[in-house]
Motif scaffolding. Structure first.
Motif, PDB file in Angstrom:
ATOM      1  N   ARG A  44     -14.420  24.073  91.411  1.00  0.00           N
ATOM      2  CA  ARG A  44     -15.572  23.257  91.841  1.00  0.00           C
ATOM      3  C   ARG A  44     -16.738  23.365  90.516  1.00  0.00           C
ATOM      4  N   ALA A  45     -16.823  24.400  89.603  1.00  0.00           N
ATOM      5  CA  ALA A  45     -17.633  24.313  88.621  1.00  0.00           C
ATOM      6  C   ALA A  45     -16.815  23.243  87.435  1.00  0.00           C
ATOM      7  N   ALA A  46     -15.450  23.213  87.551  1.00  0.00           N
ATOM      8  CA  ALA A  46     -15.057  22.211  86.544  1.00  0.00           C
ATOM      9  C   ALA A  46     -15.223  20.714  86.669  1.00  0.00           C
ATOM     10  N   LEU A  47     -15.211  20.434  88.296  1.00  0.00           N
ATOM     11  CA  LEU A  47     -15.562  19.102  88.665  1.00  0.00           C
ATOM     12  C   LEU A  47     -17.058  18.720  88.376  1.00  0.00           C
ATOM     13  N   HIS A  48     -17.905  19.773  88.626  1.00  0.00           N
ATOM     14  CA  HIS A  48     -19.219  19.257  88.608  1.00  0.00           C
ATOM     15  C   HIS A  48     -19.535  19.151  86.948  1.00  0.00           C
ATOM     16  N   ALA A  49     -18.961  19.755  86.121  1.00  0.00           N
ATOM     17  CA  ALA A  49     -18.968  19.881  84.630  1.00  0.00           C
ATOM     18  C   ALA A  49     -18.494  18.348  84.317  1.00  0.00           C
ATOM     19  N   ALA A  50     -17.390  17.827  84.902  1.00  0.00           N
ATOM     20  CA  ALA A  50     -16.708  16.714  84.392  1.00  0.00           C
ATOM     21  C   ALA A  50     -17.358  15.392  85.295  1.00  0.00           C
ATOM     22  N   CYS A  51     -18.132  15.613  86.087  1.00  0.00           N
ATOM     23  CA  CYS A  51     -18.685  14.508  86.798  1.00  0.00           C
ATOM     24  C   CYS A  51     -20.138  14.471  85.921  1.00  0.00           C
ATOM     25  N   ARG A  52     -20.731  15.479  85.558  1.00  0.00           N
ATOM     26  CA  ARG A  52     -22.090  15.210  84.723  1.00  0.00           C
ATOM     27  C   ARG A  52     -21.811  14.505  83.471  1.00  0.00           C
ATOM     28  N   THR A  53     -20.486  15.029  82.786  1.00  0.00           N
ATOM     29  CA  THR A  53     -20.081  14.542  81.486  1.00  0.00           C
ATOM     30  C   THR A  53     -19.885  13.043  81.690  1.00  0.00           C
ATOM     31  N   GLY A  54     -19.258  12.675  82.868  1.00  0.00           N
ATOM     32  CA  GLY A  54     -18.932  11.303  82.877  1.00  0.00           C
ATOM     33  C   GLY A  54     -20.350  10.287  83.028  1.00  0.00           C
TER      34      GLY A  54
END
Length: 218
Positions: free
Chosen positions: A93-103
């Protein structure tokens, strides 16, 4: 003598093209590609209209340049501030949040290019060759690599299918909001940007940790 002159001519040709590429980038920040004229590109590049036509046959010949700019900016971004450092211990979940913020950060900075590339990948696929599909393939491979890191959490058995859905949701949802904010479903959203990006991450998480239909929980 002609051999000695040729490098200078080539250098001038490259300089002319570089000036026009920069001019295109400038104009796309101001308006849609459909509204940009050759005369405006010439003026922004400090060139005559004739000089533009000597380098580009018509305005459509600039469409591949849009993708060139998009790919270049994306590569620079991903090699720098957009480089995603995954911490497996923090969980999926934390990785997905980081990926979405980056995108979203990339869209915020380069949405004008994403919009143009998105539109003309549909309108003129004949002018972009295999570049767009190659970028999507790369995105799917990156998604699959991310899912493999969190294999214990991901419940979807078909990782290739999960990577496809991951790529689709990661691109479609934020692009619709970022570059078409006043059109379609995006126009009715009242979530702020941070809430919206977090909701995308949570949507992805919910999909990935939900077992396939018919697959037992746990």
């Amino acid at each position: 003598m002609s051999q000695g002159v040729r490098p200078t001519q080539q250098a001038r040709s490259r300089e002319t093209r570089d000036r026009l590429v920069r001019a295109l980038d400038t104009k796309l920040r101001e308006k849609a590609f459909a509204d940009v004229t050759i005369a405006e590109l010439a003026d922004a590049a400090g060139l005559s209209v004739g000089a533009v036509y000597r380098r580009f046959e018509n305005k459509d010949a600039f469409i591949p340049v849009i993708f060139e700019l998009y790919r270049e900016r994306l590569e620079i971004f991903m090699a720098g501030e957009g480089r995603l450092e995954i911490e497996p211990a923090e969980g999926l979940r934390a990785a997905l949040h980081a990926a979405c913020r980056t995108g979203w950060r990339f869209l915020d900075q380069h949405g004008y290019l994403v919009r143009a590339a998105h539109i003309y990948s549909r309108l003129r696929p004949d002018l972009i060759g295999d570049d767009w599909e190659a970028m999507l393939d790369q995105a799917r491979e990156s998604a699959k690599s991310l899912l493999d890191v969190f294999g214990d959490e991901v419940k979807r058995t078909d990782r290739a299918e999960a990577a496809q859905m991951f790529t689709y949701l990661m691109n479609t949802l934020p692009i619709e909001r970022a570059i078409y904010p006043d059109e379609g479903a995006a126009a009715v959203l009242t979530l702020g940007e941070e809430q919206f990006v977090a909701a995308i991450a949570d949507t992805l998480y919910g999909y990935l940790v939900t077992p396939d239909r018919g697959q037992p929980d746990g």
